[in-house]
Design a protein around this motif. Structure first.
Motif, PDB file in Angstrom:
ATOM      1  N   GLY A 591      -6.523  32.142  23.882  1.00 32.45           N
ATOM      2  CA  GLY A 591      -6.773  30.646  23.696  1.00 32.45           C
ATOM      3  C   GLY A 591      -6.593  30.414  21.969  1.00 32.45           C
ATOM      4  O   GLY A 591      -6.953  30.998  21.140  1.00 32.45           O
ATOM      5  N   THR A 592      -5.756  29.204  21.969  1.00 34.74           N
ATOM      6  CA  THR A 592      -4.921  29.022  20.596  1.00 34.74           C
ATOM      7  C   THR A 592      -5.243  27.352  20.598  1.00 34.74           C
ATOM      8  O   THR A 592      -4.742  26.759  21.457  1.00 34.74           O
ATOM      9  CB  THR A 592      -3.732  29.418  20.292  1.00 34.74           C
ATOM     10  N   THR A 593      -5.910  26.804  19.724  1.00 33.54           N
ATOM     11  CA  THR A 593      -6.042  25.460  19.530  1.00 33.54           C
ATOM     12  C   THR A 593      -4.959  24.558  18.918  1.00 33.54           C
ATOM     13  O   THR A 593      -3.930  25.349  18.344  1.00 33.54           O
ATOM     14  CB  THR A 593      -7.467  25.055  18.682  1.00 33.54           C
ATOM     15  N   ASP A 594      -4.828  23.432  19.261  1.00 29.14           N
ATOM     16  CA  ASP A 594      -3.639  22.523  18.659  1.00 29.14           C
ATOM     17  C   ASP A 594      -3.515  22.933  17.040  1.00 29.14           C
ATOM     18  O   ASP A 594      -4.585  22.763  16.334  1.00 29.14           O
ATOM     19  CB  ASP A 594      -4.077  21.182  19.003  1.00 29.14           C
ATOM     20  N   GLY A 595      -2.409  23.234  16.907  1.00 26.32           N
ATOM     21  CA  GLY A 595      -2.035  23.289  15.366  1.00 26.32           C
ATOM     22  C   GLY A 595      -2.715  24.676  14.664  1.00 26.32           C
ATOM     23  O   GLY A 595      -2.786  24.993  13.545  1.00 26.32           O
ATOM     24  N   SER A 596      -2.729  25.600  15.714  1.00 27.54           N
ATOM     25  CA  SER A 596      -3.410  27.020  15.411  1.00 27.54           C
ATOM     26  C   SER A 596      -4.496  26.926  14.361  1.00 27.54           C
ATOM     27  O   SER A 596      -4.932  27.706  13.638  1.00 27.54           O
ATOM     28  CB  SER A 596      -2.217  27.841  14.827  1.00 27.54           C
ATOM     29  N   ALA A 597      -5.590  25.891  14.825  1.00 28.57           N
ATOM     30  CA  ALA A 597      -6.675  26.046  14.012  1.00 28.57           C
ATOM     31  C   ALA A 597      -7.766  27.105  14.124  1.00 28.57           C
ATOM     32  O   ALA A 597      -8.412  27.284  13.201  1.00 28.57           O
ATOM     33  CB  ALA A 597      -7.548  24.315  14.217  1.00 28.57           C
ATOM     34  N   ALA A 598      -7.665  27.292  15.319  1.00 23.91           N
ATOM     35  CA  ALA A 598      -8.512  28.389  15.780  1.00 23.91           C
ATOM     36  C   ALA A 598      -8.155  29.337  16.767  1.00 23.91           C
ATOM     37  O   ALA A 598      -7.246  28.861  17.666  1.00 23.91           O
ATOM     38  CB  ALA A 598      -9.884  28.147  16.218  1.00 23.91           C
ATOM     39  N   ALA A 599      -8.414  30.541  16.891  1.00 25.29           N
ATOM     40  CA  ALA A 599      -7.821  31.465  17.800  1.00 25.29           C
ATOM     41  C   ALA A 599      -8.911  31.948  18.621  1.00 25.29           C
ATOM     42  O   ALA A 599      -9.780  32.330  18.159  1.00 25.29           O
ATOM     43  CB  ALA A 599      -6.867  32.330  17.363  1.00 25.29           C
ATOM     44  N   TRP A 600      -8.875  32.306  19.956  1.00 21.36           N
ATOM     45  CA  TRP A 600      -9.765  32.969  20.720  1.00 21.36           C
ATOM     46  C   TRP A 600      -9.373  33.930  21.664  1.00 21.36           C
ATOM     47  O   TRP A 600      -8.010  33.749  22.169  1.00 21.36           O
ATOM     48  CB  TRP A 600     -10.582  31.835  21.457  1.00 21.36           C
ATOM     49  N   PHE A 601     -10.230  35.004  22.275  1.00 23.67           N
ATOM     50  CA  PHE A 601     -10.061  35.638  23.257  1.00 23.67           C
ATOM     51  C   PHE A 601     -11.193  35.648  24.068  1.00 23.67           C
ATOM     52  O   PHE A 601     -12.344  36.149  23.572  1.00 23.67           O
ATOM     53  CB  PHE A 601      -9.262  37.017  23.217  1.00 23.67           C
ATOM     54  N   ALA A 602     -11.177  35.401  25.515  1.00 23.84           N
ATOM     55  CA  ALA A 602     -12.523  35.797  26.386  1.00 23.84           C
ATOM     56  C   ALA A 602     -12.136  36.227  27.412  1.00 23.84           C
ATOM     57  O   ALA A 602     -11.097  36.237  27.760  1.00 23.84           O
ATOM     58  CB  ALA A 602     -13.105  34.193  26.566  1.00 23.84           C
ATOM     59  N   GLY A 603     -12.841  37.604  27.948  1.00 30.61           N
ATOM     60  CA  GLY A 603     -12.656  38.475  28.837  1.00 30.61           C
ATOM     61  C   GLY A 603     -13.862  39.206  29.371  1.00 30.61           C
ATOM     62  O   GLY A 603     -14.659  39.254  28.787  1.00 30.61           O
ATOM     63  N   PHE A 604     -13.664  39.768  30.389  1.00 33.43           N
ATOM     64  CA  PHE A 604     -14.569  40.586  31.050  1.00 33.43           C
ATOM     65  C   PHE A 604     -14.312  41.807  31.929  1.00 33.43           C
ATOM     66  O   PHE A 604     -13.201  41.893  32.378  1.00 33.43           O
ATOM     67  CB  PHE A 604     -15.659  39.649  31.914  1.00 33.43           C
ATOM     68  N   THR A 605     -15.165  42.468  32.130  1.00 31.78           N
ATOM     69  CA  THR A 605     -15.114  43.841  33.305  1.00 31.78           C
ATOM     70  C   THR A 605     -16.192  43.516  34.076  1.00 31.78           C
ATOM     71  O   THR A 605     -17.265  42.607  33.812  1.00 31.78           O
ATOM     72  CB  THR A 605     -15.008  45.090  32.538  1.00 31.78           C
ATOM     73  N   PRO A 606     -16.628  44.081  35.041  1.00 33.00           N
ATOM     74  CA  PRO A 606     -17.841  43.887  35.761  1.00 33.00           C
ATOM     75  C   PRO A 606     -18.974  44.114  34.955  1.00 33.00           C
ATOM     76  O   PRO A 606     -20.135  43.669  35.517  1.00 33.00           O
ATOM     77  CB  PRO A 606     -17.616  44.940  36.923  1.00 33.00           C
TER      78      PRO A 606
END
Length: 786
Positions: A591-606
């Motif tokens: 996830g990257t917001t408009d204008g690279s204001a913030a960056a994210w990663f969300a994910g999972f395993t069981p």
């Protein structure tokens, strides 16, 4: 004179009734009134320190108003008992609660103008119990007042106490409640504080030192007045000789030992903790939960005085992995002042396993690398007002679409930009026409379905999918998954949210805690669980145990949750998370917001779900992730896969070490085929030269040929040191970034990835953790779409 006589008559009448028969009716009346006074003094355990533990029993922090640890009389050195009796109440085991001789002597000395105390250990215990039981300033002053009335109350309580408690019980209570100077309450804490040993290990010279502190804790404080402390110790030793507890030779030997105290400062609260932000979260969970008291003041007092054993859900292995990762990628004192924050949660329970951020805990926000704000959580738990979550919200749109029965094959023509009109908000209003764009300037349209659109993280695809489902339905799905704004408001109740067309692109300010927990709901097959940091609280004052069970409910059909998990797993298979695998089944979203204001990663395993945020707490829009140096690395642009992705990857690798490999659910058949959509035939151009331009397709070429072709097209070239698994021959070009055909400004950088052979395209080798450090030197993109 009358007052002193009254006290003397009262004492004689109350304490020696057989001997006052000749004193007449006045003494009998005084005695009768004295014995009619209330005498039922409650003696609860005194305030003691509470301890917060991680899930394996390691100490996270100790919190207290008074540094005290209770011990039994059997765990106190006998010489310590002898010392305190000698200096404070040598006839303790003979009298009935009051030292009559001493009290009469004190009364006579007071009459002559010299104030003298005469409290027995029982009376001192009574006074301390009343002081500790005070819940207001008025009650405290009442317990401490220097009046005849207070002394009479203590006398009456002391007599009654001796009738229902044994001498050993009273002495044990006294030694545990007494204040021994320099912040040490109770004999165990005093022994540890002054000598670094347990009360059971005290030797003669140490016991005499501690016993001498009780009378005037400040005057005899060895930290400030060592000479007075040593003189007082020697007085205690002489008194022990007088009582027969020790010999003169033993006293002289003890006097010859220099006063050497090993003063230690007991860490109190979250600031000195190795997990300060999680500690603060636990404290706020207790102080703000009505289960633990009628108001926040009472709950705070309970926490700091009840000697609680607070067992939490924090997994030390996960916590260490998360902290190491955020500190490595975004150092705490980086000059750019960017911060990384990560929350790891367990699907199916809501247990918080890890909570880390790249900051030191402290109140001075102006100091580089220091903050008291917990960026992983909401504002009502010590967090911020949140950060825009970017494309991690696309998973919410997928859930809403599948929940309404749309198949994977739901396809839209997804050009560079698209106009979306006619969306209706949850309040019934019609939203203005919205024109979202993808990254770059592609020369032709691409048809995406749910699978390919998720892999590519196409903004224009998800804008149209949101319109098909209905933006209100997407917002309501987010709330079903526990998402809300970090300021505490729901999306469907916030005017700014209701007017926000770009909800699916993550334009709402949320916390990593909420994002991680929403993704955990997918991992658990649709079971939402409230985030939980505390598993058990043992209250040592009331001898009760509070078990805190997970609060879970089904919010999604299992097939819908499994369907989203499948789609998110495809991002690791040629999608935006291709280089972020951890050697076991995973699902996630950059996830990257408009204008690279913030960056994210969300994910999972069981077994675990995690969300990582990177941005600038001073204001992401004002201080974006563009042209920044973080630590010793320069980044032209930070995307979700640039820093948040590797933080997530390294955390999950470390956290899963030693755990069995568990599989994610396969694609539910009810959503149909997972094949990519059929692309339209390209239209021939009237002018063949018009089709030229953009990043040349150099896949399959040798490194030298590819570099030459890209430079001839006007681009700078960066050949990555990471080779990726690919169907292309080893050493040839496996992929370029941006994709072939993308139009970039002249001089922009194109990243080239060579093939390691023997694999499928787009799967970088997992042993290289620096793949995403390379960024374009110039930034042609107005909007990121990962």
């Amino acid at each position: 004179m009358v007052g002193v006589s009254a006290i003397a008559g009262l004492l004689v009448a109350a304490l020696a009734l057989p001997a006052v028969g000749g004193l007449g009716i006045t003494a009998r009346n005084v005695a009768s009134g004295f014995l009619d006074m209330p005498s039922n003094l409650e003696t609860p355990p005194p305030p003691q320190r509470s301890t917060i533990y991680d899930s394996e029993g390691g100490v996270i922090a100790e919190i207290f108003d008074q540094n005290r640890e209770l011990v039994s009389i059997d765990d106190i050195s006998p010489v310590m008992v002898d010392a305190i009796l000698a200096i404070e109440d040598s006839s303790f085991y003979e009298h009935g609660g009051i030292d009559i001789t001493g009290t009469m002597r004190a009364a006579l000395r007071t009459l002559s103008g010299n104030t003298e105390g005469a409290s027995s250990i029982t009376q001192q215990y009574v006074k301390n119990v009343q002081i500790e039981a005070a819940t207001s300033q008025e009650e405290l002053e009442y317990a401490r007042e220097e009046t005849i009335s207070r002394k009479i109350r203590e006398l009456r309580y002391a007599i009654a106490l001796e009738q229902r408690m044994t001498k050993d019980e009273i002495l044990e209570g006294y030694l545990n409640i007494a204040y021994f100077s320099d912040g040490a309450y109770g004999i165990e804490s005093a022994a540890q504080h002054f000598f670094g040993i347990h009360a059971s290990e005290l030797e003669l010279h140490q016991a005499a030192t501690i016993a001498g502190l009780v009378r005037y804790p400040y005057l005899y404080n060895p930290r400030f007045f060592p000479e007075q402390t040593e003189e007082r110790r020697n007085v205690v030793l002489d008194r022990m000789v007088a009582t027969g507890a020790i010999t003169e030779a033993e006293a002289e030997e003890a006097k010859g030992i220099p006063l050497e105290v090993d003063l230690s400062t007991e860490p109190n609260g979250c600031v000195p903790s190795d997990q300060p932000f999680f500690c603060d979260y636990v404290v706020q969970e207790i102080e703000k939960d009505e289960r633990f008291g009628p108001n926040e003041t009472e709950r705070a007092r309970w926490l700091r005085t009840a000697g609680l054993e607070i067992h939490t859900t924090l997994d030390p292995q996960t916590q260490q992995a998360a902290q190491d990762a955020v500190d490595k990628w975004v150092p705490r004192t980086n000059e750019s002042r960017k911060v990384a924050a990560e929350l790891v949660i367990e699907p199916g329970t809501g247990h918080i396993l890890g909570m880390a951020q790249s900051r030191n805990y402290g109140p001075d926000e102006s100091k580089l690398g220091e903050t008291s704000i917990n960026f992983t959580t909401d504002a009502d738990r010590g967090g911020s007002i949140g950060f825009q979550a970017g494309s991690t919200f696309k998973a919410i749109t997928l859930a809403a679409a599948l929940d309404e029965g749309l198949p994977y094959s739901t396809a839209f023509n997804s050009p560079t930009s698209v106009s979306v009109s006619g969306q209706r908000s949850c309040n019934g209003g019609t939203l203005a026409t919205w024109t979202p764009s993808n990254a770059g300037d592609t020369k032709s349209s691409t048809v995406h379905n749910m699978v390919s659109g998720t892999k590519a993280s196409s903004n224009t695809y998800f804008a149209q999918l949101q319109a098909r489902v209905g933006i209100c339905d997407v917002m309501e799905m987010a709330e079903r998954l526990g998402l809300k704004r970090a300021d505490g408001t729901l999306f469907t109740e916030n005017e700014n949210s209701l007017a926000n067309s770009s909800f699916t692109l993550g334009s709402e300010e949320v916390s990593p805690l909420r994002v991680a927990n929403a993704y955990a709901t997918f991992a658990s097959g649709g079971m939402y669980c409230e985030p939980q940091a505390i598993s058990t609280i043992v209250d040592n004052q009331s001898n009760t145990t509070i078990e805190i069970e997970p609060e879970c409910e089904r919010v999604l059909d299992e097939e819908v949750a499994d369907g989203v998990s499948y789609l998110l797993s495809q991002t690791f298979n040629g999608g935006t998370a291709s280089a972020l695998g951890i050697g076991r089944p995973t699902a996630g979203k950059t996830g990257t917001t408009d204008g690279s204001a913030a960056a994210w990663f969300a994910g999972f395993t069981p077994q675990m779900s995690s969300a990582v945020f990177v941005g600038d707490p001073r204001g992401p829009q004002q201080y974006p992730l563009r042209n920044v140096t973080i630590g010793d690395r320069y980044f032209g642009v930070v995307y979700g896969a640039t820093i948040p992705g590797p933080i997530w990857q390294e955390t999950m690798r470390g956290a899963h070490e030693g755990l069995e490999v568990e599989q994610l659910a396969s694609a539910p058949s009810q959503f149909g085929s997972t094949s990519p959509p059929r692309q339209p035939e390209p239209e021939a151009s009237a002018d063949p030269a018009a089709d030229a331009g953009g990043v040349p397709n150099v896949v399959g070429q040798s490194e030298s040929d590819a570099v030459a072709a890209l430079r001839a097209a006007g681009y700078e070239v960066n050949v990555s040191g990471t080779r990726i698994r690919s169907a292309q021959p080893e050493g040839t070009v496996a992929a370029v970034n941006p994709d072939a055909g993308t139009r970039l400004p002249e001089g922009a950088t194109v990243n080239v990835f060579l093939s390691s052979g023997g694999g499928t395209a787009g799967a970088p080798e997992e042993d290289d953790e620096h793949w995403f450090q390379v960024q374009p030197a110039t930034t042609p993109m107005a909007r990121a779409d990962d």
